[in-house]
Design a protein around this motif. Structure first.
Motif, PDB file in Angstrom:
ATOM      1  N   LEU A  90      51.374  62.814  13.274  1.00 18.01           N
ATOM      2  CA  LEU A  90      50.801  62.131  14.430  1.00 18.01           C
ATOM      3  C   LEU A  90      49.323  61.828  14.212  1.00 18.01           C
ATOM      4  O   LEU A  90      48.587  62.688  13.733  1.00 18.01           O
ATOM      5  CB  LEU A  90      50.931  63.026  15.673  1.00 18.01           C
ATOM      6  CG  LEU A  90      52.335  63.461  16.063  1.00 18.01           C
ATOM      7  CD1 LEU A  90      52.268  64.487  17.183  1.00 18.01           C
ATOM      8  CD2 LEU A  90      53.161  62.268  16.477  1.00 18.01           C
ATOM      9  N   PRO A  91      48.883  60.645  14.582  1.00 16.44           N
ATOM     10  CA  PRO A  91      47.441  60.379  14.532  1.00 16.44           C
ATOM     11  C   PRO A  91      46.778  61.061  15.727  1.00 16.44           C
ATOM     12  O   PRO A  91      47.146  60.817  16.871  1.00 16.44           O
ATOM     13  CB  PRO A  91      47.355  58.853  14.638  1.00 16.44           C
ATOM     14  CG  PRO A  91      48.605  58.456  15.345  1.00 16.44           C
ATOM     15  CD  PRO A  91      49.655  59.486  14.992  1.00 16.44           C
ATOM     16  N   LEU A  92      45.841  61.951  15.472  1.00 18.72           N
ATOM     17  CA  LEU A  92      45.218  62.708  16.548  1.00 18.72           C
ATOM     18  C   LEU A  92      43.858  62.125  16.919  1.00 18.72           C
ATOM     19  O   LEU A  92      43.064  61.808  16.041  1.00 18.72           O
ATOM     20  CB  LEU A  92      45.046  64.170  16.129  1.00 18.72           C
ATOM     21  CG  LEU A  92      46.328  64.922  15.794  1.00 18.72           C
ATOM     22  CD1 LEU A  92      45.988  66.305  15.253  1.00 18.72           C
ATOM     23  CD2 LEU A  92      47.213  65.037  17.012  1.00 18.72           C
ATOM     24  N   PRO A  93      43.572  62.003  18.229  1.00 24.03           N
ATOM     25  CA  PRO A  93      42.273  61.488  18.643  1.00 24.03           C
ATOM     26  C   PRO A  93      41.160  62.536  18.562  1.00 24.03           C
ATOM     27  O   PRO A  93      39.980  62.188  18.550  1.00 24.03           O
ATOM     28  CB  PRO A  93      42.510  61.063  20.093  1.00 24.03           C
ATOM     29  CG  PRO A  93      43.607  61.966  20.564  1.00 24.03           C
ATOM     30  CD  PRO A  93      44.480  62.222  19.359  1.00 24.03           C
ATOM     31  N   VAL A  94      41.520  63.817  18.521  1.00 23.26           N
ATOM     32  CA  VAL A  94      40.563  64.927  18.433  1.00 23.26           C
ATOM     33  C   VAL A  94      41.208  66.057  17.651  1.00 23.26           C
ATOM     34  O   VAL A  94      42.416  66.054  17.422  1.00 23.26           O
ATOM     35  CB  VAL A  94      40.141  65.458  19.831  1.00 23.26           C
ATOM     36  CG1 VAL A  94      39.372  64.420  20.610  1.00 23.26           C
ATOM     37  CG2 VAL A  94      41.338  65.962  20.609  1.00 23.26           C
ATOM     38  N   GLY A  95      40.415  67.048  17.282  1.00 25.99           N
ATOM     39  CA  GLY A  95      40.946  68.222  16.599  1.00 25.99           C
ATOM     40  C   GLY A  95      39.847  69.234  16.358  1.00 25.99           C
ATOM     41  O   GLY A  95      38.668  68.940  16.537  1.00 25.99           O
TER      42      GLY A  95
END
Length: 105
Positions: A90-95
């Motif tokens: 999944l492309p994550l917007p934050v981490g």
């Protein structure tokens, strides 16, 4: 090749970071700029561990802890490891972290 994993998002910077010797946290953009500036081409750049970011922020910014209790790590490992596997796709917007893979130009 250069493979680097750094802490992400200055809003999460707190007591845990200071205790670990961190002086900053990066966004994908700021890490990319730093890597390009030293002569690398970014091949892959992504955030990792979105759920860990919540726990880190709470422990570091709200509770002002300087270590993550072992019970909290075990709880995270037990309940959230399936998410970490799924997160790979999944492309994550934050981490909690930013992973960069780059190649010398």
């Amino acid at each position: 090749f250069l493979v680097i994993l750094v802490p992400a998002h200055m809003f999460a910077f707190g007591s845990l970071d200071r205790h670990l010797g961190h002086v900053r946290r990066y966004s994908k953009s700021s890490l990319s700029q730093a890597v390009v500036q030293i002569g690398f081409k970014v091949m892959r750049l992504r955030y990792l561990n979105v759920l860990g970011l919540v726990g880190w922020w709470f422990s570091s910014r709200i509770l002002k802890r300087t270590i993550v209790p072992s019970w909290q790590v075990k709880l995270f490992d037990f309940f959230f490891w399936p998410w970490l596997v799924l997160e790979k796709y999944l492309p994550l917007p934050v981490g909690l972290s930013v992973l960069c893979i780059a190649q010398k130009v």
